[in-house]
Design a protein around this motif. Structure first.
Motif, PDB file in Angstrom:
ATOM      1  N   ILE A  53      42.807  42.982  53.546  1.00 27.42           N
ATOM      2  CA  ILE A  53      42.669  43.127  52.100  1.00 27.42           C
ATOM      3  C   ILE A  53      42.178  44.541  51.777  1.00 27.42           C
ATOM      4  O   ILE A  53      41.292  45.072  52.454  1.00 27.42           O
ATOM      5  N   ARG A  54      42.748  45.130  50.753  1.00 28.22           N
ATOM      6  CA  ARG A  54      42.334  46.478  50.341  1.00 28.22           C
ATOM      7  C   ARG A  54      40.871  46.471  49.876  1.00 28.22           C
ATOM      8  O   ARG A  54      40.365  45.447  49.433  1.00 28.22           O
ATOM      9  N   ILE A  72      47.215  43.608  46.607  1.00 32.02           N
ATOM     10  CA  ILE A  72      45.819  43.653  47.067  1.00 32.02           C
ATOM     11  C   ILE A  72      45.742  43.668  48.593  1.00 32.02           C
ATOM     12  O   ILE A  72      44.661  43.728  49.155  1.00 32.02           O
ATOM     13  N   MET A  73      46.903  43.641  49.237  1.00 31.68           N
ATOM     14  CA  MET A  73      46.957  43.597  50.695  1.00 31.68           C
ATOM     15  C   MET A  73      47.314  44.961  51.259  1.00 31.68           C
ATOM     16  O   MET A  73      48.203  45.641  50.763  1.00 31.68           O
ATOM     17  N   GLU A  74      46.594  45.346  52.299  1.00 25.77           N
ATOM     18  CA  GLU A  74      46.846  46.626  52.951  1.00 25.77           C
ATOM     19  C   GLU A  74      47.915  46.483  54.026  1.00 25.77           C
ATOM     20  O   GLU A  74      48.777  47.331  54.184  1.00 25.77           O
ATOM     21  N   LYS A  75      47.844  45.373  54.771  1.00 24.96           N
ATOM     22  CA  LYS A  75      48.871  45.085  55.779  1.00 24.96           C
ATOM     23  C   LYS A  75      48.760  43.631  56.187  1.00 24.96           C
ATOM     24  O   LYS A  75      47.745  42.971  55.939  1.00 24.96           O
ATOM     25  N   GLN A 131      39.815  46.196  39.590  1.00 28.24           N
ATOM     26  CA  GLN A 131      41.096  45.793  40.182  1.00 28.24           C
ATOM     27  C   GLN A 131      41.150  44.279  40.388  1.00 28.24           C
ATOM     28  O   GLN A 131      42.174  43.648  40.115  1.00 28.24           O
ATOM     29  N   ILE A 132      40.060  43.720  40.859  1.00 25.74           N
ATOM     30  CA  ILE A 132      40.002  42.271  41.066  1.00 25.74           C
ATOM     31  C   ILE A 132      40.208  41.541  39.747  1.00 25.74           C
ATOM     32  O   ILE A 132      41.008  40.607  39.649  1.00 25.74           O
ATOM     33  N   GLU A 133      39.514  41.972  38.718  1.00 26.90           N
ATOM     34  CA  GLU A 133      39.613  41.342  37.407  1.00 26.90           C
ATOM     35  C   GLU A 133      41.034  41.428  36.853  1.00 26.90           C
ATOM     36  O   GLU A 133      41.600  40.427  36.393  1.00 26.90           O
ATOM     37  N   HIS A 134      41.634  42.600  36.915  1.00 24.23           N
ATOM     38  CA  HIS A 134      43.001  42.778  36.405  1.00 24.23           C
ATOM     39  C   HIS A 134      43.998  41.949  37.202  1.00 24.23           C
ATOM     40  O   HIS A 134      44.902  41.331  36.627  1.00 24.23           O
ATOM     41  N   TYR A 135      43.844  41.963  38.534  1.00 29.35           N
ATOM     42  CA  TYR A 135      44.759  41.173  39.366  1.00 29.35           C
ATOM     43  C   TYR A 135      44.695  39.688  38.998  1.00 29.35           C
ATOM     44  O   TYR A 135      45.721  39.039  38.786  1.00 29.35           O
ATOM     45  N   LEU A 136      43.496  39.153  38.922  1.00 25.55           N
ATOM     46  CA  LEU A 136      43.348  37.720  38.653  1.00 25.55           C
ATOM     47  C   LEU A 136      43.865  37.345  37.271  1.00 25.55           C
ATOM     48  O   LEU A 136      44.481  36.286  37.097  1.00 25.55           O
TER      49      LEU A 136
END
Length: 197
Positions: free
Chosen positions: A131-132, A164-167, A138-143
């Motif tokens: 997880i990035r 939100i995932m790095e790899k 960012q968390i708030e906007h994503y959710l």
């Protein structure tokens, strides 16, 4: 055996698993398994997922005397600790704050139960996700955009959650969503049921 000669049943109410199975372009029925998904004391994530996937497949067996029943379950872990479905916004915020910059392992189990023969095949397909290092904003906007409140780990990789995932590392990208199709097609072939014929 061709795809039309035995009933294929998905023992799940998950819309994500239904969409994944539909990718194989085969006819199937859906049945809701009524099972208690509470982990047993001292049960490892792999063992819990495997047990529940088999339990789900067998839970609907009486309704389908000559069928291949698919059961699947997923347990997400952070540092070995179980991460469930958040259920609401506040829980999802807390989960993602805990998960940011961390590695999450999604243990996805698959079972295929032949009700005619009693044969059960099961497998676990793990996926590791980095997880990035997300900010609170960012968390708030994503959710607010994705609302993944019924997803383990508060993320849907098939939607905006990929951001939100790095790899990720695993053998089947479908496993992360909830149904490992590569393992499933192999299991079906072991039952002489080829999705390509």
């Amino acid at each position: 055996m061709t795809a039309a000669s035995r009933t294929l049943v998905l023992a799940s109410t998950s819309p994500y698993r239904r969409e994944l199975l539909a990718k194989l372009q085969v006819a199937f029925e859906v049945a809701a398994p009524e099972v208690d998904e509470t982990p047993l004391p001292d049960e490892t994530p792999d063992a819990a997922a495997l047990r529940l996937s088999a339990l789900k497949a067998k839970a609907v067996a009486e309704r389908f005397p000559d069928a291949l029943i698919i059961g699947s379950d997923q347990v997400a872990t952070l540092n070995g600790q179980h991460i469930g479905k958040p259920g609401n916004h506040d829980n999802a915020v807390a989960q993602l704050r805990l998960m940011r910059g961390q590695q999450i392992v999604f243990h996805t189990a698959l079972s295929l139960y032949n009700t005619a023969t009693g044969n059960l095949q099961s497998a676990i397909v793990p996926t590791t996700v980095q997880i990035r290092p997300l900010t609170d904003l960012q968390i708030e906007h994503y959710l607010r955009k994705d609302q993944p409140y019924n997803c383990a780990g508060s993320a849907r990789s098939e939607a905006l959650g990929i951001a939100i995932m790095e790899k990720m590392e695993g053998t089947d990208p479908n496993a992360l969503i909830g149904l490992p199709l590569i393992a499933l097609t192999h299991m079906l072939m072991q039952e002489n049921w080829d999705v390509l014929l």
